[in-house]
Design an enzyme around this catalytic site. Structure first.
Site, PDB file in Angstrom:
ATOM      1  N   LYS A  53       0.848  -1.209   0.000  1.00  0.00           N
ATOM      2  CA  LYS A  53       0.000   0.000   0.000  1.00  0.00           C
ATOM      3  C   LYS A  53       0.874   1.245   0.000  1.00  0.00           C
ATOM      4  O   LYS A  53       0.644   2.177  -0.768  1.00  0.00           O
ATOM      5  CB  LYS A  53      -0.925  -0.004   1.227  1.00  0.00           C
ATOM      6  N   GLN A  97      -4.828  -1.088   9.588  1.00  0.00           N
ATOM      7  CA  GLN A  97      -4.809  -2.439   9.021  1.00  0.00           C
ATOM      8  C   GLN A  97      -5.451  -3.439   9.997  1.00  0.00           C
ATOM      9  O   GLN A  97      -5.068  -3.511  11.164  1.00  0.00           O
ATOM     10  CB  GLN A  97      -3.350  -2.842   8.717  1.00  0.00           C
ATOM     11  N   ASP A 120     -11.088   3.100   4.014  1.00  0.00           N
ATOM     12  CA  ASP A 120     -11.499   1.693   3.940  1.00  0.00           C
ATOM     13  C   ASP A 120     -13.028   1.583   3.827  1.00  0.00           C
ATOM     14  O   ASP A 120     -13.560   0.539   3.464  1.00  0.00           O
ATOM     15  CB  ASP A 120     -11.052   0.952   5.218  1.00  0.00           C
TER      16      ASP A 120
END
Ligand code: NAD
Length: 295
Positions: A53, A97, A120
């Site tokens: 990422k 994460q 997200d």
């Protein structure tokens, strides 16, 4: 043989369009999108995701802020970091994460992220907005599935779609997006009866169950488009692992009209859509129109 839906190639094109839009944004408005990624602990898969990422964020011309915290970080400390990032004007997107270590309440942390920076799309407010059809930040993997479907089929209106899986990360949001695109949607799951029969009705099958190669050729209506979200590592003998999806690719390829491979299908779309969300979040935060080229 069905057409292969090349997610890797599509994602590359999307990332290039994003990079161009980032260049334009910084030339015209002196703004560089910034994405903060927070990793707690040493989960090896998460470390790989975070590294990829960050690299792709930088390649797109954005600023990448990486925070690697030890596994014994307290919930209080993590929430403190999220609050700091919420208030940092250089940070337009925040991703924590998952999974987090067991002593930290994931939901609490995710819902601490500012709704506007929740790239997200897991904040309860963004989930709610998606379900009532309001503009929101949409989860990355589902957004990637829809982009591939629209690229292959154009208008999705009136198509019969079956989604296998009802998780909050994939199954439910992809179903909401299909509904938004006027599909007739069935959400199947582990308690669904006669799943092969249910799937045979579908013009579009999205498989997100996490069960290696479960979708067989006789589950698929000839010509249907099949999107395989599953990523499963199976033993290929001699202790070696290989990645397979939730779809029995070789067999289904004889029947489907088009099909995503694993790897190289939905997977590469996920990070590309994370960058897309970061760009969208930046534009909305600074009051600039989101460029059409990433639609
Ligand atoms: P999950 O375990 O949270 O959910 C799986 C869902 O599938 C559940 O709703 C369950 O009811 C359903 N299910 C399980 N077994 C079933 C069966 N035999 N028949 C019908 N339904 C069944 O998983 P998830 O997070 O939604 O992920 C699903 C898959 O997608 C996994 O393989 C995961 O690795 C993969 N994934 C890929 C990406 C990507 O970037 N490509 C992103 C997220 C998840």
């Amino acid at each position: 043989m069905s057409e292969v839906i090349d997610g890797k190639k599509f994602a590359e094109g999307l990332r290039q369009r994003i990079a161009q839009a980032v260049t334009d944004l910084s030339r015209q408005h002196r703004i560089t999108p910034g994405l903060a990624v927070v990793l707690v602990g040493e989960n090896p898969a998460s470390q790989v995701y975070v590294r990829n990422k960050s690299r792709q964020t930088r390649e797109a011309g954005m600023e990448s802020f990486e925070f690697r915290l030890s596994a014994d970080t307290s919930e209080h400390e993590l929430v403190g970091l999220v609050e700091r990032l919420n208030n940092d004007p250089k940070v337009h997107g925040i991703l924590v994460q998952l999974p987090l270590p067991g002593h930290i309440a994931e939901e609490k942390v995710v819902n601490m992220i500012s709704v506007e920076k929740d790239v997200d799309g897991f904040h309860v407010e963004n989930v709610g907005k998606l379900s009532i059809g309001e503009d929101s930040l949409v989860p990355c993997t589902p957004a990637g599935c829809i982009m591939l479907l629209k690229d292959r089929l154009g208008d999705l209106s009136g198509k019969r779609a079956v989604v296998i899986g009802r998780s909050n990360i994939v199954g439910k949001p992809v179903s909401m997006l299909l509904l938004r695109h006027h599909c007739t949607v069935t959400i199947a799951h582990s308690r669904t009866r006669n799943l092969p029969e249910v799937c045979r009705e579908a013009d579009i099958v999205v498989a997100a169950a996490g069960v290696p190669e479960m979708v067989k050729d006789d589950w698929i209506k000839p010509g249907a488009v099949v999107i395989d979200v599953g990523i499963n590592r199976v033993d290929s003998g001699e202790g070696k692992g290989r990645l397979v999806g939730d779809v029995d690719y070789e067999k289904v390829a004889d029947v489907a009209g088009a099909l995503t491979p694993v790897p190289g299908g939905v997977g590469p779309m996920t990070i590309a859509c994370l960058l897309r969300n970061t760009l969208i979040a930046t534009c909305r935060q600074v009051g600039v129109t989101v460029p059409d080229c990433i639609a």
